[in-house]
Design a protein around this motif. Structure first.
Motif, PDB file in Angstrom:
ATOM      1  N   MET A 129     -24.869 -40.765  -8.342  1.00 53.48           N
ATOM      2  CA  MET A 129     -23.611 -40.365  -9.159  1.00 53.48           C
ATOM      3  C   MET A 129     -22.679 -41.248  -7.714  1.00 53.48           C
ATOM      4  O   MET A 129     -23.026 -40.847  -6.660  1.00 53.48           O
ATOM      5  N   SER A 130     -21.793 -40.907  -8.024  1.00 52.90           N
ATOM      6  CA  SER A 130     -20.146 -42.335  -6.750  1.00 52.90           C
ATOM      7  C   SER A 130     -19.449 -41.171  -6.573  1.00 52.90           C
ATOM      8  O   SER A 130     -19.646 -40.010  -6.901  1.00 52.90           O
ATOM      9  N   LYS A 131     -19.332 -40.569  -5.369  1.00 54.35           N
ATOM     10  CA  LYS A 131     -18.021 -40.129  -4.708  1.00 54.35           C
ATOM     11  C   LYS A 131     -16.585 -40.767  -5.158  1.00 54.35           C
ATOM     12  O   LYS A 131     -16.103 -42.358  -4.966  1.00 54.35           O
ATOM     13  N   THR A 132     -16.192 -40.129  -5.201  1.00 55.23           N
ATOM     14  CA  THR A 132     -15.332 -40.361  -5.194  1.00 55.23           C
ATOM     15  C   THR A 132     -13.722 -39.752  -3.693  1.00 55.23           C
ATOM     16  O   THR A 132     -14.286 -39.123  -3.251  1.00 55.23           O
ATOM     17  N   ILE A 133     -12.876 -40.756  -3.965  1.00 57.94           N
ATOM     18  CA  ILE A 133     -12.250 -40.750  -2.851  1.00 57.94           C
ATOM     19  C   ILE A 133     -10.643 -40.569  -3.331  1.00 57.94           C
ATOM     20  O   ILE A 133     -10.566 -41.501  -3.365  1.00 57.94           O
ATOM     21  N   LYS A 134     -10.470 -39.725  -2.122  1.00 55.22           N
ATOM     22  CA  LYS A 134      -8.747 -39.238  -2.267  1.00 55.22           C
ATOM     23  C   LYS A 134      -8.279 -39.365  -1.287  1.00 55.22           C
ATOM     24  O   LYS A 134      -8.590 -38.912  -0.255  1.00 55.22           O
TER      25      LYS A 134
ATOM     26  N   PHE B 184     -16.803 -31.172   0.992  1.00 56.52           N
ATOM     27  CA  PHE B 184     -16.724 -29.139   1.062  1.00 56.52           C
ATOM     28  C   PHE B 184     -17.819 -29.731   0.063  1.00 56.52           C
ATOM     29  O   PHE B 184     -18.110 -29.975  -1.069  1.00 56.52           O
ATOM     30  N   THR B 185     -19.236 -27.471   0.049  1.00 56.64           N
ATOM     31  CA  THR B 185     -19.998 -27.581  -0.544  1.00 56.64           C
ATOM     32  C   THR B 185     -20.287 -27.636  -1.868  1.00 56.64           C
ATOM     33  O   THR B 185     -20.798 -27.681  -2.466  1.00 56.64           O
ATOM     34  N   LYS B 186     -19.361 -26.796  -1.768  1.00 55.79           N
ATOM     35  CA  LYS B 186     -18.541 -26.880  -3.856  1.00 55.79           C
ATOM     36  C   LYS B 186     -18.563 -27.960  -4.631  1.00 55.79           C
ATOM     37  O   LYS B 186     -18.125 -28.057  -5.585  1.00 55.79           O
ATOM     38  N   ASN B 187     -17.827 -29.043  -3.619  1.00 54.93           N
ATOM     39  CA  ASN B 187     -17.553 -30.102  -4.281  1.00 54.93           C
ATOM     40  C   ASN B 187     -17.966 -31.499  -3.648  1.00 54.93           C
ATOM     41  O   ASN B 187     -17.182 -31.917  -3.148  1.00 54.93           O
ATOM     42  N   PRO B 188     -18.911 -31.588  -3.028  1.00 52.81           N
ATOM     43  CA  PRO B 188     -19.511 -32.580  -2.809  1.00 52.81           C
ATOM     44  C   PRO B 188     -19.609 -34.297  -2.557  1.00 52.81           C
ATOM     45  O   PRO B 188     -19.606 -34.607  -2.313  1.00 52.81           O
TER      46      PRO B 188
ATOM     47  N   GLU C  22     -16.620 -35.148  -4.022  1.00 51.51           N
ATOM     48  CA  GLU C  22     -15.427 -35.873  -3.599  1.00 51.51           C
ATOM     49  C   GLU C  22     -15.167 -35.770  -1.973  1.00 51.51           C
ATOM     50  O   GLU C  22     -15.763 -34.423  -1.633  1.00 51.51           O
ATOM     51  N   ILE C  23     -14.434 -36.604  -1.601  1.00 47.92           N
ATOM     52  CA  ILE C  23     -14.220 -36.645  -0.376  1.00 47.92           C
ATOM     53  C   ILE C  23     -12.600 -37.157  -0.086  1.00 47.92           C
ATOM     54  O   ILE C  23     -12.086 -37.726  -0.823  1.00 47.92           O
ATOM     55  N   GLN C  24     -11.983 -36.076   0.864  1.00 48.49           N
ATOM     56  CA  GLN C  24     -10.835 -35.862   1.058  1.00 48.49           C
ATOM     57  C   GLN C  24     -11.008 -36.956   2.608  1.00 48.49           C
ATOM     58  O   GLN C  24     -10.914 -36.558   3.675  1.00 48.49           O
ATOM     59  N   ARG C  25     -10.178 -38.485   2.410  1.00 52.69           N
ATOM     60  CA  ARG C  25      -9.865 -39.637   3.514  1.00 52.69           C
ATOM     61  C   ARG C  25      -8.268 -38.968   4.248  1.00 52.69           C
ATOM     62  O   ARG C  25      -7.655 -38.939   3.301  1.00 52.69           O
ATOM     63  N   SER C  26      -8.683 -38.447   5.080  1.00 51.80           N
ATOM     64  CA  SER C  26      -6.980 -37.889   6.120  1.00 51.80           C
ATOM     65  C   SER C  26      -6.634 -39.252   7.024  1.00 51.80           C
ATOM     66  O   SER C  26      -7.396 -39.534   8.140  1.00 51.80           O
ATOM     67  N   PHE C  27      -5.498 -39.274   6.218  1.00 50.64           N
ATOM     68  CA  PHE C  27      -5.138 -40.766   7.754  1.00 50.64           C
ATOM     69  C   PHE C  27      -4.295 -40.050   8.713  1.00 50.64           C
ATOM     70  O   PHE C  27      -3.271 -39.965   8.528  1.00 50.64           O
ATOM     71  N   VAL C  28      -4.561 -39.971   9.807  1.00 48.99           N
ATOM     72  CA  VAL C  28      -3.547 -38.774  11.063  1.00 48.99           C
ATOM     73  C   VAL C  28      -2.660 -39.901  11.095  1.00 48.99           C
ATOM     74  O   VAL C  28      -3.535 -40.688  12.173  1.00 48.99           O
ATOM     75  N   TYR C  29      -1.856 -39.308  11.792  1.00 53.16           N
ATOM     76  CA  TYR C  29      -0.619 -40.066  12.199  1.00 53.16           C
ATOM     77  C   TYR C  29       0.151 -39.398  13.958  1.00 53.16           C
ATOM     78  O   TYR C  29      -0.329 -38.031  13.876  1.00 53.16           O
TER      79      TYR C  29
END
Length: 159
Positions: free
Chosen positions: A1-6, A77-81, A83-90
Motif C-alpha cells: 500500500m502506498s502512503k498518502t501525503i496531506k 501516527f500509529t493509528k494511521n501510519p 498517512e503523512i501530514q507534511r507541514s511546511f513551517v514558516y
C-alpha cells in the motif's frame, strides 16, 4: 500500500524585541488541548504560502507577511501510519504583521517568553526543534507519534 501525503502549514510569530512567541491553545481538532503555532490544511489548488497566511488570519486574526519556508516536518501516527501530514513551517515577526490578535473558535492566542515555553503542554517533538525555529535554521524532520502524544520514532536533519 502506498502512503498518502496531506500538505499542512505551521506558522510562528515572533516578537524579537521582547524575545516572545505567539502560540495558540488548540480548542478543537487534532492537537486539542496543546499549545502550538498557527496552521492547518492546504486546500486543493491553493498555494502553500497562501494557505499559511489564511490559517494565521483564521486562527488569530493577524495578516502576516511570510518569506520562504525554512522547515518541512513529516508527521505520522500509529493509528494511521500510511498517512503523512507534511507541514511546511514558516517564521515571521510581529513587525511583519497587522491586525488585532483575537481568540477564535479554534485557537486562543497568547504570548510566551521563548525561555519559558509550556513544553509539557505542546506536541512532544516541539522541544527538539523550537530552538532551530527561533533562529530560522533550515531543517527537515520526520516523527511518528502514538495515540498519547509520545514520539515513537524521530529524525531531524539540518539542511
Amino acid at each position: 500500500m502506498s502512503k498518502t501525503i496531506k500538505h499542512l502549514t505551521l506558522t510562528f510569530i515572533i516578537n524579537e524585541d521582547k524575545e516572545e512567541i505567539l502560540l495558540g491553545f488548540k480548542k478543537r481538532g487534532l492537537g486539542q488541548g496543546l499549545w502550538d503555532g498557527f496552521g492547518g490544511k492546504v486546500e486543493q489548488s491553493e498555494e502553500i504560502v497562501d494557505a499559511a497566511k489564511r490559517e494565521v488570519k483564521e486562527e488569530c486574526g493577524l495578516d502576516v507577511e511570510l518569506g520562504k519556508h525554512f522547515a518541512t516536518i513529516d508527521y505520522s501516527f500509529t493509528k494511521n501510519p500510511l498517512e503523512i501530514q507534511r507541514s511546511f513551517v514558516y517564521r515571521t515577526t510581529i513587525a511583519k504583521s497587522s491586525g488585532e490578535i483575537q481568540e477564535t473558535e479554534e485557537m486562543k492566542p497568547q504570548w510566551w517568553s521563548m525561555s519559558q515555553l509550556p513544553y509539557d503542554r505542546m506536541w512532544a517533538d516541539s522541544e527538539q526543534w523550537y530552538s532551530l525555529m527561533f533562529k530560522g535554521t533550515p531543517f527537515t524532520a520526520e516523527y511518528l507519534f502514538d495515540d498519547d502524544n509520545h514520539v515513537i520514532k524521530g529524525n531531524l536533519v539540518l539542511i
